[in-house]
Design an enzyme around this catalytic site. Structure first.
Site: not given
Ligand code: NAP
Length: 363
Positions: A12-13, A15, A158, A189-190, A212, A253, A339-340
């Site tokens: 749902t997040g 990424v 990223c 978005s990062g 970071e 980025h 980045n995504t």
């Molecule tokens: P995000 O938008 O905050 O999404 C977080 C996800 O984790 C949601 O699906 C959420 O589900 C789930 N979650 C939260 N609490 C949880 C729990 N207790 N148990 C199981 N699932 C849970 O974050 P994001 O940006 O997508 O990042 C996800 C990962 O990728 C992170 O580790 C981040 O560091 C990494 N990352 C991100 C990027 C980027 O550009 N954004 C780049 C590289 C790496 P619900 O909707 O149910 O809360």
């Protein structure tokens, strides 16, 4: 070929949604399982997106109808998935490691975006063009944990995706790189969704992103390092100093890079030639998500820019520009990656394609 069933943890997040979007017409993989927090579990995917579908276009119809499962319910995924992409976030890193290990123990390779396992000595941080041979540690990792088919492979932070491939291309061509100063300008978005508060980032630059700079300085050394006796030994001889800033850009980025070579610096034309000709294993294997040319050089004096260059080759290429002499180090240049996509979901998909092609994943 029958498509391979995969699951998305953190579906749902920011990424997780990107994974679902990018995999919609993937020739090899099909999303059959979506997992998120216990609060989302039990509802239809289309109904659970608290803040909507934020990555553009529409939710693929077959995913919209999936019932979201709890990330902690590993057995549900094990019944359906050959492997999983991990993109869930939790404050407790040891809990992320625990869950990812449980998926691997249940026989599912885990391609992770989380930082939790990046410091684990036998878990590769993979950039498919740079260190594809790091996959060779998988049998030792499986032996150490008693896993049969499962394993964990992670993606780097990223922030380093934009500059490390151009630097690696120079190292691979025989030029010793001794020092780097990196100044990143990182998109909102990062930080996931909803991420940085609008009050903090509109009309502003935030000169701090927790953790970071450490990741930007340390993860490249593991990526460039070698495995010895089932553990990665970091690369020695390269020092990196990073400033990481959050800027009001949606995706992409950008990094300003100052580079000092060891002995003799190559000529500017030579550097450009190395970048132009650089190809890695994904290009040789013609993997579906491999960019044709991993490093694209833009001659225009004002490129690369996030808006114009982040989507280069489906968001998987790194775009560089402004290679010029530096009055303190040898050269400076600007590098950009999405980045995504390249820095998250697209890079994870490429890692899985590589692992499958190399025979580490059982369809
Ligand atoms: P995000 O938008 O905050 O999404 C977080 C996800 O984790 C949601 O699906 C959420 O589900 C789930 N979650 C939260 N609490 C949880 C729990 N207790 N148990 C199981 N699932 C849970 O974050 P994001 O940006 O997508 O990042 C996800 C990962 O990728 C992170 O580790 C981040 O560091 C990494 N990352 C991100 C990027 C980027 O550009 N954004 C780049 C590289 C790496 P619900 O909707 O149910 O809360």
């Amino acid at each position: 070929m029958k498509k391979i069933s995969v699951g998305i943890l953190g579906a749902t997040g920011m990424v997780g949604q990107k994974y679902i979007q990018l995999l919609e017409n993937h020739p090899w993989f099909e999303v059959v399982h979506a997992a998120a927090s216990p609060q989302s579990a039990g509802k239809k995917y289309k109904d659970v997106l608290k803040n909507g579908w934020i990555v553009g276009g529409n939710v693929p119809a077959h995913v919209a109808q999936l019932t979201v499962e709890d990330v902690g319910d590993v057995s549900k995924a094990a019944k359906k998935c050959a492997f999983v992409f991990s993109a869930f976030e939790m404050p407790e890193k040891d809990l992320i490691r625990k869950y990812e290990n449980e998926y691997a123990a249940a026989g599912m390779p885990v391609f992770s975006n989380a930082s939790a396992h990046r410091g684990t000595e036998n878990v590769p941080i993979l950039i498919a063009e740079i260190n594809p041979h790091h996959l060779e540690i998988i049998p030792a990792q499986q032996k150490a944990y008693g896993w049969k088919k499962g394993f964990v492979v992670v993606k780097p932070n990223c922030s380093l995706q934009s500059y490390l491939t151009p630097i690696y291309a120079l190292i691979a061509a025989g030029h010793k790189v001794e020092k780097l100063i990196i100044t990143s300008m990182q998109a909102v978005s990062g930080a996931g969704y909803p991420g940085v508060a609008s009050w903090d980032v509109i009309d502003n630059v935030v000169p701090f992103i927790s953790g970071e700079e450490e990741k930007t300085e340390q993860e490249p050394l593991k990526i460039l390092g070698e495995a010895k006796e089932g553990k990665f030994v970091p690369f020695k001889g390269l020092t990196i100093s990073a400033h990481c800033n959050r800027v009001p850009v949606s995706d992409g980025h950008l990094a300003c890079v100052n580079i000092l070579f060891g002995k003799k610096k190559p000529a500017r034309e030579k550097v450009l030639d190395i970048w132009k000709k650089f190809r890695g294993e994904p290009q040789k294997l013609k993997l579906p998500f491999a960019p044709e040319q991993p490093i694209i050089y833009r001659e225009e004096p004002n490129r690369p820019q996030p808006k114009t260059d982040r989507d280069a080759d489906k968001g998987m290429a790194v775009t560089v520009g402004r290679l010029r002499l530096d009055s303190v180090f040898d050269f400076k240049f600007v590098a950009l990656s999405h980045n995504t996509i390249r820095g998250a979901a697209g890079g994870g998909i490429l890692n899985a394609e590589l692992a499958l092609k190399k025979g580490y994943v059982e369809p």
